[in-house]
Design a protein around this motif. Sequence first.
Motif, short mmCIF file in Angstrom:
data_model
loop_
_atom_site.label_atom_id
_atom_site.label_comp_id
_atom_site.label_asym_id
_atom_site.label_seq_id
_atom_site.Cartn_x
_atom_site.Cartn_y
_atom_site.Cartn_z
N GLU A 225 -6.89 10.86 26.57
CA GLU A 225 -7.87 10.60 27.62
C GLU A 225 -8.69 9.35 27.31
OE1 GLU A 225 -10.12 14.25 27.84
OE2 GLU A 225 -9.26 14.70 29.80
N GLY A 226 -9.03 9.17 26.03
CA GLY A 226 -9.81 8.02 25.63
C GLY A 226 -9.02 6.73 25.57
N GLN A 227 -7.69 6.83 25.58
CA GLN A 227 -6.80 5.67 25.55
C GLN A 227 -7.10 4.76 24.35
OE1 GLN A 227 -7.01 3.74 29.38
NE2 GLN A 227 -6.15 5.49 30.46
N LEU A 228 -7.37 5.39 23.22
CA LEU A 228 -7.68 4.63 22.01
C LEU A 228 -6.56 4.78 21.01
CD1 LEU A 228 -11.43 5.55 21.55
CD2 LEU A 228 -10.52 3.43 22.46
N ILE A 229 -6.05 3.66 20.54
CA ILE A 229 -5.01 3.65 19.53
C ILE A 229 -5.41 2.67 18.44
CG2 ILE A 229 -3.16 4.28 21.13
CD1 ILE A 229 -2.40 1.33 21.26
N GLY A 230 -4.64 2.62 17.39
CA GLY A 230 -4.91 1.64 16.34
C GLY A 230 -5.47 2.28 15.09
N GLY A 231 -6.12 1.49 14.28
CA GLY A 231 -6.67 1.95 13.02
C GLY A 231 -5.89 1.47 11.82
N GLY A 232 -4.68 0.96 12.06
CA GLY A 232 -3.83 0.54 10.95
C GLY A 232 -4.43 -0.58 10.13
N GLU A 233 -5.08 -1.55 10.79
CA GLU A 233 -5.66 -2.67 10.06
C GLU A 233 -6.77 -2.21 9.14
OE1 GLU A 233 -6.99 -5.63 12.75
OE2 GLU A 233 -4.99 -6.26 13.36
N VAL A 234 -7.59 -1.26 9.62
CA VAL A 234 -8.67 -0.74 8.80
C VAL A 234 -8.12 0.00 7.59
CG1 VAL A 234 -10.59 0.90 8.77
CG2 VAL A 234 -10.29 -0.62 10.72
N GLN A 235 -7.13 0.85 7.83
CA GLN A 235 -6.53 1.59 6.72
C GLN A 235 -5.93 0.65 5.68
OE1 GLN A 235 -3.79 4.29 8.60
NE2 GLN A 235 -5.38 5.09 9.96
N GLU A 236 -5.22 -0.36 6.15
CA GLU A 236 -4.61 -1.32 5.23
C GLU A 236 -5.67 -2.07 4.43
OE1 GLU A 236 -1.57 -5.19 5.26
OE2 GLU A 236 -2.08 -4.17 7.13
N ALA A 237 -6.74 -2.48 5.11
CA ALA A 237 -7.80 -3.22 4.42
C ALA A 237 -8.45 -2.37 3.35
CB ALA A 237 -8.84 -3.70 5.44
N LEU A 238 -8.69 -1.10 3.65
CA LEU A 238 -9.33 -0.23 2.67
C LEU A 238 -8.39 0.11 1.51
CD1 LEU A 238 -11.31 2.03 5.11
CD2 LEU A 238 -12.31 0.68 3.28
N VAL A 239 -7.11 0.28 1.81
CA VAL A 239 -6.13 0.50 0.74
C VAL A 239 -6.10 -0.71 -0.18
CG1 VAL A 239 -3.67 0.71 0.24
CG2 VAL A 239 -4.72 2.16 2.00
N ASN A 240 -6.15 -1.92 0.40
CA ASN A 240 -6.17 -3.13 -0.42
C ASN A 240 -7.44 -3.22 -1.27
OD1 ASN A 240 -3.71 -3.92 0.62
ND2 ASN A 240 -4.59 -5.23 2.21
N GLN A 241 -8.50 -2.56 -0.83
CA GLN A 241 -9.75 -2.53 -1.59
C GLN A 241 -9.74 -1.42 -2.65
OE1 GLN A 241 -12.66 -4.36 -1.34
NE2 GLN A 241 -11.89 -5.76 0.21
N GLY A 242 -8.61 -0.69 -2.76
CA GLY A 242 -8.50 0.34 -3.78
C GLY A 242 -8.99 1.70 -3.34
N LEU A 243 -8.84 2.01 -2.05
CA LEU A 243 -9.35 3.27 -1.52
C LEU A 243 -8.86 4.48 -2.31
CD1 LEU A 243 -10.77 4.96 0.72
CD2 LEU A 243 -8.61 4.89 1.98
N TRP A 244 -7.57 4.54 -2.64
CA TRP A 244 -7.01 5.73 -3.27
C TRP A 244 -7.41 5.87 -4.73
CZ3 TRP A 244 -5.67 9.64 -0.52
CH2 TRP A 244 -5.26 9.43 0.81
#
Length: 313
Positions: A225-244
């Motif tokens: 309903e919200g027609q919102l997709i995405g989030g991959g760039e944020v996840q990738e950026a945080l993983v590159n910052q050592g999220l895990w």
Amino acid sequence: MTGVNADDFDFPDAEGGVHFEHLNGADLYFEVIGDAQNGEAPVVFLHGGPGYNSYSFQALVAERLTRSAVYLDQRGSGRSGPLEDTEQGSDTLDLDTLVQDLDAVRDFLGAEQIVPLGHGFGALVALEYARRHPTLTARVVVVNPWVHFPDLARTLLEEASARRGVAFTDPADEVRAATPEGQHPAVGGARIEAAFALLNARDLLNALQFRDQATRMRLEFTDAEGQLIGGGEVQEALVNQGLWEFEYPPFLTELRRPVFVIAGVHDRTSYPEQVQWVADLADADVTVLDAGHYPWLDDEDAFAEALEDALNR
């Protein structure tokens, strides 16, 4: 719909309505319901993901809140502007920046204090804001928090191994042995890589987070309903910052504001291990519901009651 344009919106004053503002160097989308300057600290919802959005929570919960509330799509997520490329690469995206964004929103609204309400990954932002800005925080509420990512990665790997019918093998010792002295062993990254090699991330998280299929379908329907997709760039950026590799528990002992946790017993990404970190080290008050990662989907009344209690006790 990521990277929306400011021309898409009509902007009311800071007391309420939709905002698309350039704050702390980012284009941030947030919606305010009620008067954030009425003297009562407004709730600021901080979604999880990372890289998700505030739409589904607002659509399903907003009418149940009895105080002013702010629904923020965090930097690079949902209806906020995309992460921008710079000469140094992609926009910096780390916990420091997300906390600064939150304070920029508070300052824009003219609120003396706020109540950060963080869900999943968003709990990190809520807790760290309260730690850094105790005088600007009335209290902090977290829902199914994630605070220890190497432990979370181990949980995901254990579940993926069980679902694939293979013996659980933790790569932690091997990684530590292969890491030069003085360097941080990337245990979390090795665990999550092994987990996602066994089972894709979406299926794995669905298996751990939802009480039943009906709940998952309700969330997917609301997202559609919200027609919102995405989030991959944020996840990738945080993983590159050592999220895990990120371990927040040592900072939990420094919190000087009341902390309330709402946990879903069926959310095995958070309950009981992640919740226990917050309960033990931040002396948090914990309410456990018969629900999953999104408890407002499973039992709207029970969640609304728990949230009202956490906001007013």
